[in-house]
Design an enzyme around this catalytic site. Structure first.
Site, PDB file in Angstrom:
ATOM      1  N   ASN A 108     -60.698 -26.610 -17.752  1.00  0.00           N
ATOM      2  CA  ASN A 108     -60.774 -27.560 -16.634  1.00  0.00           C
ATOM      3  C   ASN A 108     -61.415 -28.882 -17.044  1.00  0.00           C
ATOM      4  O   ASN A 108     -60.921 -29.958 -16.683  1.00  0.00           O
ATOM      5  CB  ASN A 108     -61.540 -26.938 -15.458  1.00  0.00           C
ATOM      6  CG  ASN A 108     -60.819 -25.729 -14.895  1.00  0.00           C
ATOM      7  OD1 ASN A 108     -59.684 -25.447 -15.294  1.00  0.00           O
ATOM      8  ND2 ASN A 108     -61.457 -25.002 -13.986  1.00  0.00           N
ATOM      9  N   THR A 153     -37.121 -70.687  -1.287  1.00  0.00           N
ATOM     10  CA  THR A 153     -37.803 -69.848  -0.301  1.00  0.00           C
ATOM     11  C   THR A 153     -36.680 -69.344   0.592  1.00  0.00           C
ATOM     12  O   THR A 153     -35.702 -70.073   0.835  1.00  0.00           O
ATOM     13  CB  THR A 153     -38.855 -70.615   0.541  1.00  0.00           C
ATOM     14  OG1 THR A 153     -38.165 -71.550   1.375  1.00  0.00           O
ATOM     15  CG2 THR A 153     -39.850 -71.363  -0.348  1.00  0.00           C
ATOM     16  N   HIS A 154     -36.796 -68.136   1.056  1.00  0.00           N
ATOM     17  CA  HIS A 154     -35.714 -67.510   1.851  1.00  0.00           C
ATOM     18  C   HIS A 154     -34.390 -67.515   1.077  1.00  0.00           C
ATOM     19  O   HIS A 154     -33.321 -67.534   1.680  1.00  0.00           O
ATOM     20  CB  HIS A 154     -35.525 -68.203   3.196  1.00  0.00           C
ATOM     21  CG  HIS A 154     -36.805 -68.448   3.931  1.00  0.00           C
ATOM     22  ND1 HIS A 154     -37.317 -67.565   4.856  1.00  0.00           N
ATOM     23  CD2 HIS A 154     -37.705 -69.463   3.847  1.00  0.00           C
ATOM     24  CE1 HIS A 154     -38.462 -68.034   5.326  1.00  0.00           C
ATOM     25  NE2 HIS A 154     -38.730 -69.179   4.727  1.00  0.00           N
ATOM     26  N   SER A 275     -17.780 -54.012 -20.289  1.00  0.00           N
ATOM     27  CA  SER A 275     -17.125 -53.140 -19.324  1.00  0.00           C
ATOM     28  C   SER A 275     -15.986 -52.409 -20.023  1.00  0.00           C
ATOM     29  O   SER A 275     -15.266 -53.005 -20.821  1.00  0.00           O
ATOM     30  CB  SER A 275     -16.584 -53.978 -18.166  1.00  0.00           C
ATOM     31  OG  SER A 275     -15.554 -53.274 -17.495  1.00  0.00           O
ATOM     32  N   LYS A 281     -16.084 -59.057 -19.201  1.00  0.00           N
ATOM     33  CA  LYS A 281     -17.437 -58.895 -18.660  1.00  0.00           C
ATOM     34  C   LYS A 281     -18.526 -58.747 -19.711  1.00  0.00           C
ATOM     35  O   LYS A 281     -18.318 -58.228 -20.800  1.00  0.00           O
ATOM     36  CB  LYS A 281     -17.479 -57.704 -17.697  1.00  0.00           C
ATOM     37  CG  LYS A 281     -16.642 -57.978 -16.472  1.00  0.00           C
ATOM     38  CD  LYS A 281     -17.078 -57.203 -15.291  1.00  0.00           C
ATOM     39  CE  LYS A 281     -18.490 -57.509 -14.877  1.00  0.00           C
ATOM     40  NZ  LYS A 281     -18.990 -56.436 -14.023  1.00  0.00           N
ATOM     41  N   ASN A 283     -22.546 -57.648 -19.209  1.00  0.00           N
ATOM     42  CA  ASN A 283     -23.450 -57.208 -18.142  1.00  0.00           C
ATOM     43  C   ASN A 283     -24.917 -57.177 -18.578  1.00  0.00           C
ATOM     44  O   ASN A 283     -25.227 -56.755 -19.684  1.00  0.00           O
ATOM     45  CB  ASN A 283     -23.048 -55.798 -17.670  1.00  0.00           C
ATOM     46  CG  ASN A 283     -21.645 -55.769 -17.078  1.00  0.00           C
ATOM     47  OD1 ASN A 283     -21.210 -56.739 -16.464  1.00  0.00           O
ATOM     48  ND2 ASN A 283     -20.941 -54.669 -17.277  1.00  0.00           N
ATOM     49  N   GLU A 288     -30.834 -54.766 -14.980  1.00  0.00           N
ATOM     50  CA  GLU A 288     -30.479 -53.901 -13.848  1.00  0.00           C
ATOM     51  C   GLU A 288     -31.278 -52.603 -13.872  1.00  0.00           C
ATOM     52  O   GLU A 288     -31.772 -52.132 -12.843  1.00  0.00           O
ATOM     53  CB  GLU A 288     -28.977 -53.587 -13.871  1.00  0.00           C
ATOM     54  CG  GLU A 288     -28.106 -54.808 -13.623  1.00  0.00           C
ATOM     55  CD  GLU A 288     -26.644 -54.512 -13.950  1.00  0.00           C
ATOM     56  OE1 GLU A 288     -26.027 -53.748 -13.206  1.00  0.00           O
ATOM     57  OE2 GLU A 288     -26.152 -55.036 -14.962  1.00  0.00           O
ATOM     58  N   TYR A 315     -60.898 -27.719  -9.506  1.00  0.00           N
ATOM     59  CA  TYR A 315     -59.611 -27.650 -10.176  1.00  0.00           C
ATOM     60  C   TYR A 315     -58.675 -26.695  -9.441  1.00  0.00           C
ATOM     61  O   TYR A 315     -59.071 -25.590  -9.052  1.00  0.00           O
ATOM     62  CB  TYR A 315     -59.760 -27.192 -11.644  1.00  0.00           C
ATOM     63  CG  TYR A 315     -58.408 -27.117 -12.331  1.00  0.00           C
ATOM     64  CD1 TYR A 315     -57.825 -28.259 -12.875  1.00  0.00           C
ATOM     65  CD2 TYR A 315     -57.684 -25.925 -12.374  1.00  0.00           C
ATOM     66  CE1 TYR A 315     -56.565 -28.214 -13.461  1.00  0.00           C
ATOM     67  CE2 TYR A 315     -56.425 -25.867 -12.959  1.00  0.00           C
ATOM     68  CZ  TYR A 315     -55.867 -27.020 -13.496  1.00  0.00           C
ATOM     69  OH  TYR A 315     -54.619 -26.974 -14.058  1.00  0.00           O
ATOM     70  N   GLN A 320     -52.060 -29.545 -12.682  1.00  0.00           N
ATOM     71  CA  GLN A 320     -51.326 -29.550 -13.946  1.00  0.00           C
ATOM     72  C   GLN A 320     -50.190 -30.576 -13.910  1.00  0.00           C
ATOM     73  O   GLN A 320     -49.850 -31.179 -14.922  1.00  0.00           O
ATOM     74  CB  GLN A 320     -50.757 -28.147 -14.210  1.00  0.00           C
ATOM     75  CG  GLN A 320     -49.885 -28.055 -15.442  1.00  0.00           C
ATOM     76  CD  GLN A 320     -49.663 -26.604 -15.847  1.00  0.00           C
ATOM     77  OE1 GLN A 320     -50.614 -25.862 -16.052  1.00  0.00           O
ATOM     78  NE2 GLN A 320     -48.418 -26.197 -15.938  1.00  0.00           N
ATOM     79  N   LYS A 323     -49.693 -34.689 -15.006  1.00  0.00           N
ATOM     80  CA  LYS A 323     -49.155 -35.221 -16.263  1.00  0.00           C
ATOM     81  C   LYS A 323     -47.677 -35.566 -16.137  1.00  0.00           C
ATOM     82  O   LYS A 323     -47.212 -36.549 -16.712  1.00  0.00           O
ATOM     83  CB  LYS A 323     -49.403 -34.222 -17.394  1.00  0.00           C
ATOM     84  CG  LYS A 323     -50.874 -34.198 -17.807  1.00  0.00           C
ATOM     85  CD  LYS A 323     -51.263 -33.017 -18.669  1.00  0.00           C
ATOM     86  CE  LYS A 323     -51.367 -31.720 -17.894  1.00  0.00           C
ATOM     87  NZ  LYS A 323     -52.359 -31.768 -16.790  1.00  0.00           N
TER      88      LYS A 323
HETATM   89  N1  ARG Z   1     -52.989 -26.624 -18.326  1.00  0.00           N
HETATM   90  C1  ARG Z   1     -53.844 -26.991 -17.243  1.00  0.00           C
HETATM   91  C2  ARG Z   1     -53.522 -28.387 -16.750  1.00  0.00           C
HETATM   92  O1  ARG Z   1     -52.757 -29.024 -17.347  1.00  0.00           O
HETATM   93  C3  ARG Z   1     -55.251 -26.962 -17.668  1.00  0.00           C
HETATM   94  C4  ARG Z   1     -55.831 -25.590 -17.551  1.00  0.00           C
HETATM   95  C5  ARG Z   1     -56.591 -25.468 -16.354  1.00  0.00           C
HETATM   96  N2  ARG Z   1     -57.306 -24.247 -16.171  1.00  0.00           N
HETATM   97  C6  ARG Z   1     -56.791 -23.055 -15.845  1.00  0.00           C
HETATM   98  N3  ARG Z   1     -57.595 -22.108 -15.564  1.00  0.00           N
HETATM   99  N4  ARG Z   1     -55.528 -22.827 -15.702  1.00  0.00           N
HETATM  100  O2  ARG Z   1     -54.035 -28.853 -15.753  1.00  0.00           O
END
Ligand code: ARG
Length: 449
Positions: A108, A153-154, A275, A281, A283, A288, A315, A320, A323
């Site tokens: 954690n 503007t606008h 294209s 064309k 592009n 975009e 936690y 998790q 990420k």
């Molecule tokens: N892999 C977990 C995360 O990315 C961290 C581990 C957290 N602790 C646990 N007891 N699962 O957040």
């Protein structure tokens, strides 16, 4: 192999494994090893691990670091997460000594640390990219300090300005985007390592020393906050998202400006696409996609905020997925800055002059200089505009008689005010759209960069 087999009688089911193991955190392997190196050194200093064993653990972690940096660190299907992989590999290299690595630590506080280390690296990299983008835009602005375009503007032509002035607006925005990452870097300077599972430890660890070793300014004051909070992840994504949203505005303008209708800019062949059906064309796909990808960043920000909403301390496994959102958003900005900066480097601007109507304010201001209240001057020019439009004439076709019919205080030479280049030359207000202002801004920006 899991880190927690002891109290279980059966192995994890495949279904559980597939659902709960998200390999995104492999990207944190270098951060995880660096954190482990600092942790092990501290455990040695406070006497929790004999110094000889600390040496062996450090040597093993150095091997891992070299593997991770070379991209040869191997993850196994049986590694539950990056922390498990690192511990497993250390045990492979050191045997039972490796089983001491996790002393006074929890995944954690470890993951909270790894994500912070990642954000510090990424923040610095995004700042560097924003600087490169700004420098490219400044180069273009310097080339076009005298090229006159309409400011809108606008989305209606409003006033004549140098193209450089328009481009520099984006540089100021990028500078603020950069400074948001700088502000965040201060808040990221707090190490969460040592918070353990959430309540700390009965062992005499020194979180301050791991913090120092890892380049943090201070150590957490509350272990529950340290492992349970993800506001800084949301903040990194917000920094990314606002930058993406700003870039999406530039991207949209680049798309518009490269149309036949606008005809302001062309990009190098190597940064445009063709294209499959329409041979003529060319592009602006990078622009975009940059415009479109801001949507993904907004999605990640929304997801990251929602992930925290109503979540009890500390936690929870929900976290998790921080990420997923962090990496997705951060990768979008990284890629967008690289591609847009390269595309801009290939740009050739040759915009047509604005319509003479953009000088209407100059006529009104000429009257103001003679003591006419602005509202009256505005109406006088409004009358002139209306009568010219009624006759299908443009402002550049206005005669001395037209002017004096609109207001007796116009002077014959005022017809010369209907000149878009002159309009930019007459602009004197601080930070306004004049060539001198573009040069002043470029000087100031170069100092700031
Ligand atoms: N892999 C977990 C995360 O990315 C961290 C581990 C957290 N602790 C646990 N007891 N699962 O957040």
């Amino acid at each position: 192999m899991t880190l927690w087999g002891g109290r279980f009688e059966s192995d994890p089911d495949r279904i559980l494994w597939d659902y709960t193991v998200t390999p995104e955190d492999h990207r944190l392997v270098v951060d995880d090893i660096r954190g482990s190196l600092a942790h092990v050194a501290m455990l040695g200093d406070v006497g929790l691990i004999p110094l000889g064993e600390v040496g062996q653990l450090r040597d093993a972690l150095e091997v891992l670091l070299a593997e991770a940096e070379a991209g040869t660190f191997e993850f196994l299907d049986s590694d539950e997460d990056v922390h498990s992989a690192v511990e497993r590999r250390v045990i492979e290299l050191t045997g039972d000594i490796g089983r001491k690595l996790h002393t006074a630590r929890s995944r954690n506080d470890q993951i909270a640390l790894d994500v912070r280390l990642y954000m510090r690296r990424a923040g610095e990299e995004r700042r560097r990219q924003l600087t490169l983008f700004a420098e490219t835009m400044i180069g273009l602005a310097a080339e076009h300090a005298e090229t006159v375009v309409p400011a809108y503007t606008h989305l209606q032509q409003a006033q004549a300005v140098p193209l450089g002035h328009h481009l520099l607006a984006y540089v100021w925005m990028a500078l603020r985007d950069r400074s948001r990452f700088e502000d965040l870097a201060d808040r990221l300077g707090v190490s969460p390592l040592g918070a353990g599972a959430g309540g700390g430890s009965s062992l005499g660890i020194e979180p301050g020393s791991t913090a120092r070793a890892l380049g943090f300014d201070v150590v957490f004051a509350n272990s529950m906050d340290a492992v349970g909070s993800r506001d800084l992840v949301a903040e990194h994504i917000w920094c990314v998202t606002q930058a993406m949203v700003n870039l999406s505005r530039l991207a949209e303008e680049l798309v518009l400006w490269s149309t036949t209708e606008f005809g302001w800019v062309t990009f190098g062949d190597e940064f445009t696409t063709g294209s499959s059906a329409l041979p003529q064309k060319k592009n602006p796909d990078i622009a975009e996609l940059a415009r479109g990808r801001a949507a993904g960043a907004i999605g990640s920000l929304t997801a990251m905020l929602t992930l925290q909403k109503g979540l009890p301390l500390t936690y929870n496994r929900d976290l998790q997925d921080d990420k997923t959102h962090l990496f997705a958003a951060d990768d979008l900005l990284a890629g967008t800055l690289t591609a847009l900066t390269a595309m801009l480097g290939s740009a050739t601007f040759d915009p047509p002059a604005p319509s003479p109507w953009v000088t209407a304010l100059d006529l009104a201001e000429a009257l103001v200089e003679r003591g006419v209240p602005f509202r009256e001057a505005h109406h006088a020019v409004g009358r002139l505009v209306s009568s010219l439009l009624a006759e299908g004439r443009g402002l550049d076709e206005a005669t001395e008689q037209d002017l004096s019919a609109a207001d007796a205080r116009f002077e014959p030479s005022d017809v010369e005010l209907v000149d878009v280049v002159g309009s930019v030359r007459r602009r004197v207000s601080e930070g306004g759209g004049s060539t001198a202002s573009v040069h002043r801004q470029i000087e100031a920006l170069r100092r700031l960069l």
